[in-house]
Write a protein that holds these residues in place. Sequence first.
Motif, PDB file in Angstrom:
ATOM      1  N   TYR A  93     -36.915 -23.722   5.082  1.00 51.47           N
ATOM      2  CA  TYR A  93     -36.052 -25.081   6.533  1.00 51.47           C
ATOM      3  C   TYR A  93     -34.641 -24.486   6.440  1.00 51.47           C
ATOM      4  O   TYR A  93     -34.307 -24.571   5.390  1.00 51.47           O
ATOM      5  CB  TYR A  93     -37.220 -25.972   7.234  1.00 51.47           C
ATOM      6  CG  TYR A  93     -38.633 -25.592   6.784  1.00 51.47           C
ATOM      7  CD1 TYR A  93     -39.505 -25.208   8.015  1.00 51.47           C
ATOM      8  CD2 TYR A  93     -39.035 -26.094   5.683  1.00 51.47           C
ATOM      9  CE1 TYR A  93     -41.222 -25.478   7.427  1.00 51.47           C
ATOM     10  CE2 TYR A  93     -40.387 -26.345   5.634  1.00 51.47           C
ATOM     11  CZ  TYR A  93     -41.665 -25.801   6.543  1.00 51.47           C
ATOM     12  OH  TYR A  93     -42.303 -25.674   6.494  1.00 51.47           O
ATOM     13  N   TYR A  96     -33.867 -28.052  12.399  1.00 52.14           N
ATOM     14  CA  TYR A  96     -34.880 -29.021  12.696  1.00 52.14           C
ATOM     15  C   TYR A  96     -34.631 -28.825  14.525  1.00 52.14           C
ATOM     16  O   TYR A  96     -34.190 -27.963  15.321  1.00 52.14           O
ATOM     17  CB  TYR A  96     -34.147 -30.640  12.873  1.00 52.14           C
ATOM     18  CG  TYR A  96     -34.124 -31.351  11.872  1.00 52.14           C
ATOM     19  CD1 TYR A  96     -34.917 -31.666  11.060  1.00 52.14           C
ATOM     20  CD2 TYR A  96     -33.094 -31.459  11.308  1.00 52.14           C
ATOM     21  CE1 TYR A  96     -35.059 -32.038   9.778  1.00 52.14           C
ATOM     22  CE2 TYR A  96     -33.267 -31.683   9.357  1.00 52.14           C
ATOM     23  CZ  TYR A  96     -34.212 -31.475   9.273  1.00 52.14           C
ATOM     24  OH  TYR A  96     -33.655 -32.249   7.697  1.00 52.14           O
ATOM     25  N   GLU A  97     -36.186 -28.767  14.835  1.00 52.39           N
ATOM     26  CA  GLU A  97     -36.890 -28.953  16.525  1.00 52.39           C
ATOM     27  C   GLU A  97     -37.017 -30.038  16.948  1.00 52.39           C
ATOM     28  O   GLU A  97     -38.019 -30.658  16.202  1.00 52.39           O
ATOM     29  CB  GLU A  97     -37.701 -27.685  16.597  1.00 52.39           C
ATOM     30  CG  GLU A  97     -37.275 -26.529  16.198  1.00 52.39           C
ATOM     31  CD  GLU A  97     -37.683 -25.594  16.132  1.00 52.39           C
ATOM     32  OE1 GLU A  97     -39.277 -25.632  17.967  1.00 52.39           O
ATOM     33  OE2 GLU A  97     -38.239 -24.196  16.029  1.00 52.39           O
ATOM     34  N   PHE A  99     -40.268 -31.549  19.374  1.00 50.99           N
ATOM     35  CA  PHE A  99     -42.038 -31.334  19.224  1.00 50.99           C
ATOM     36  C   PHE A  99     -42.375 -32.008  20.068  1.00 50.99           C
ATOM     37  O   PHE A  99     -42.596 -33.997  19.599  1.00 50.99           O
ATOM     38  CB  PHE A  99     -42.626 -31.010  18.210  1.00 50.99           C
ATOM     39  CG  PHE A  99     -43.920 -30.151  17.848  1.00 50.99           C
ATOM     40  CD1 PHE A  99     -43.597 -28.952  18.627  1.00 50.99           C
ATOM     41  CD2 PHE A  99     -44.881 -31.293  17.899  1.00 50.99           C
ATOM     42  CE1 PHE A  99     -45.663 -28.208  19.012  1.00 50.99           C
ATOM     43  CE2 PHE A  99     -45.841 -30.947  17.994  1.00 50.99           C
ATOM     44  CZ  PHE A  99     -46.657 -29.129  18.493  1.00 50.99           C
ATOM     45  N   ARG A 109     -41.476 -27.319  22.557  1.00 48.37           N
ATOM     46  CA  ARG A 109     -40.752 -27.568  21.290  1.00 48.37           C
ATOM     47  C   ARG A 109     -39.226 -27.013  22.008  1.00 48.37           C
ATOM     48  O   ARG A 109     -39.111 -26.029  22.344  1.00 48.37           O
ATOM     49  CB  ARG A 109     -41.755 -26.212  20.087  1.00 48.37           C
ATOM     50  CG  ARG A 109     -41.688 -25.045  20.571  1.00 48.37           C
ATOM     51  CD  ARG A 109     -41.941 -24.364  19.094  1.00 48.37           C
ATOM     52  NE  ARG A 109     -41.257 -24.371  17.816  1.00 48.37           N
ATOM     53  CZ  ARG A 109     -41.651 -23.462  16.932  1.00 48.37           C
ATOM     54  NH1 ARG A 109     -42.959 -22.959  16.908  1.00 48.37           N
ATOM     55  NH2 ARG A 109     -40.832 -23.141  16.115  1.00 48.37           N
ATOM     56  N   LYS A 111     -34.927 -26.881  20.192  1.00 47.57           N
ATOM     57  CA  LYS A 111     -34.385 -26.001  19.725  1.00 47.57           C
ATOM     58  C   LYS A 111     -33.337 -27.707  19.168  1.00 47.57           C
ATOM     59  O   LYS A 111     -32.797 -28.024  20.704  1.00 47.57           O
ATOM     60  CB  LYS A 111     -33.263 -25.126  19.043  1.00 47.57           C
ATOM     61  CG  LYS A 111     -32.421 -24.888  18.477  1.00 47.57           C
ATOM     62  CD  LYS A 111     -32.147 -23.445  18.519  1.00 47.57           C
ATOM     63  CE  LYS A 111     -30.609 -23.428  17.118  1.00 47.57           C
ATOM     64  NZ  LYS A 111     -31.184 -23.607  16.023  1.00 47.57           N
ATOM     65  N   ARG A 142     -38.869 -32.230  14.183  1.00 49.97           N
ATOM     66  CA  ARG A 142     -40.033 -31.327  12.727  1.00 49.97           C
ATOM     67  C   ARG A 142     -39.297 -30.667  11.745  1.00 49.97           C
ATOM     68  O   ARG A 142     -38.059 -29.938  12.710  1.00 49.97           O
ATOM     69  CB  ARG A 142     -41.115 -30.683  13.597  1.00 49.97           C
ATOM     70  CG  ARG A 142     -42.038 -31.798  14.305  1.00 49.97           C
ATOM     71  CD  ARG A 142     -43.437 -31.138  14.687  1.00 49.97           C
ATOM     72  NE  ARG A 142     -44.278 -30.429  13.504  1.00 49.97           N
ATOM     73  CZ  ARG A 142     -45.283 -30.105  13.876  1.00 49.97           C
ATOM     74  NH1 ARG A 142     -46.337 -29.866  15.326  1.00 49.97           N
ATOM     75  NH2 ARG A 142     -46.291 -29.679  13.050  1.00 49.97           N
ATOM     76  N   SER A 144     -38.010 -27.134  11.211  1.00 53.04           N
ATOM     77  CA  SER A 144     -37.755 -25.572  11.567  1.00 53.04           C
ATOM     78  C   SER A 144     -37.686 -23.962  11.039  1.00 53.04           C
ATOM     79  O   SER A 144     -36.035 -24.326   9.559  1.00 53.04           O
ATOM     80  CB  SER A 144     -37.376 -25.278  13.083  1.00 53.04           C
ATOM     81  OG  SER A 144     -37.550 -24.449  13.550  1.00 53.04           O
ATOM     82  N   ASP A 149     -39.958 -18.172  13.139  1.00 48.59           N
ATOM     83  CA  ASP A 149     -40.006 -19.334  13.907  1.00 48.59           C
ATOM     84  C   ASP A 149     -40.945 -20.094  13.360  1.00 48.59           C
ATOM     85  O   ASP A 149     -42.107 -20.267  14.510  1.00 48.59           O
ATOM     86  CB  ASP A 149     -40.698 -18.150  14.950  1.00 48.59           C
ATOM     87  CG  ASP A 149     -40.330 -19.156  16.255  1.00 48.59           C
ATOM     88  OD1 ASP A 149     -39.410 -20.155  16.437  1.00 48.59           O
ATOM     89  OD2 ASP A 149     -41.181 -18.539  17.675  1.00 48.59           O
ATOM     90  N   LEU A 151     -42.922 -23.625  12.623  1.00 48.75           N
ATOM     91  CA  LEU A 151     -43.182 -24.909  12.722  1.00 48.75           C
ATOM     92  C   LEU A 151     -42.833 -25.360  11.396  1.00 48.75           C
ATOM     93  O   LEU A 151     -43.683 -25.519  11.101  1.00 48.75           O
ATOM     94  CB  LEU A 151     -43.809 -25.260  13.793  1.00 48.75           C
ATOM     95  CG  LEU A 151     -43.568 -26.637  14.547  1.00 48.75           C
ATOM     96  CD1 LEU A 151     -41.458 -26.660  14.729  1.00 48.75           C
ATOM     97  CD2 LEU A 151     -43.709 -26.561  15.753  1.00 48.75           C
TER      98      LEU A 151
END
Length: 164
Positions: A93, A96-97, A99, A109, A111, A142, A144, A149, A151
């Motif tokens: 990873y 972070y995203e 969500f 979701r 960015k 979460r 990312s 792409d 998650l």
Amino acid sequence: MKTRYVFLLLLLLSLSAIFVVSFENPPEVQALNEEKAIPEPCSLILEPVDKKLKNAKGVALVYKVQLNPPSFARTNISILAVHLPEPSSYGDYDSYEGFAYIPEEISWRFKLYPTPEVGSPSWAGRFDLITAEMKNVEVQVRLSNTKTDKLGPSVLTNTISYCK
């Protein structure tokens, strides 16, 4: 004489029906059975999923926005997360995203961008286009992978019912 008894009987049945119907679903009981919409604007503390992350916290701001060109109001969710570990410490990873989702209905979701602080940047981002009613919503930060792409798992989380 019979007509009078029939009339009284019908009157009594009508009044009884009105009485029963008026007390069948009092507004107080009906309101308790329905999920209440959250008051907006409100904020929600995002807590770490892994309790070992003692310093990791986040906040989500939820409120209505009026976008240009003028249209109907949409709901915005903005997230700020601090003291998160490097995403790569969890595996493949790099980011972070934010969500948010309503189980078995819809998810959003977006960015989160790191600040330029050295060592442990803060992560922030927003999403402005929510048209669904904000009931039973889970908000998360979460992991990312921006190249694939993909998650990843949730690091911070809470439900909208705690929004104040």
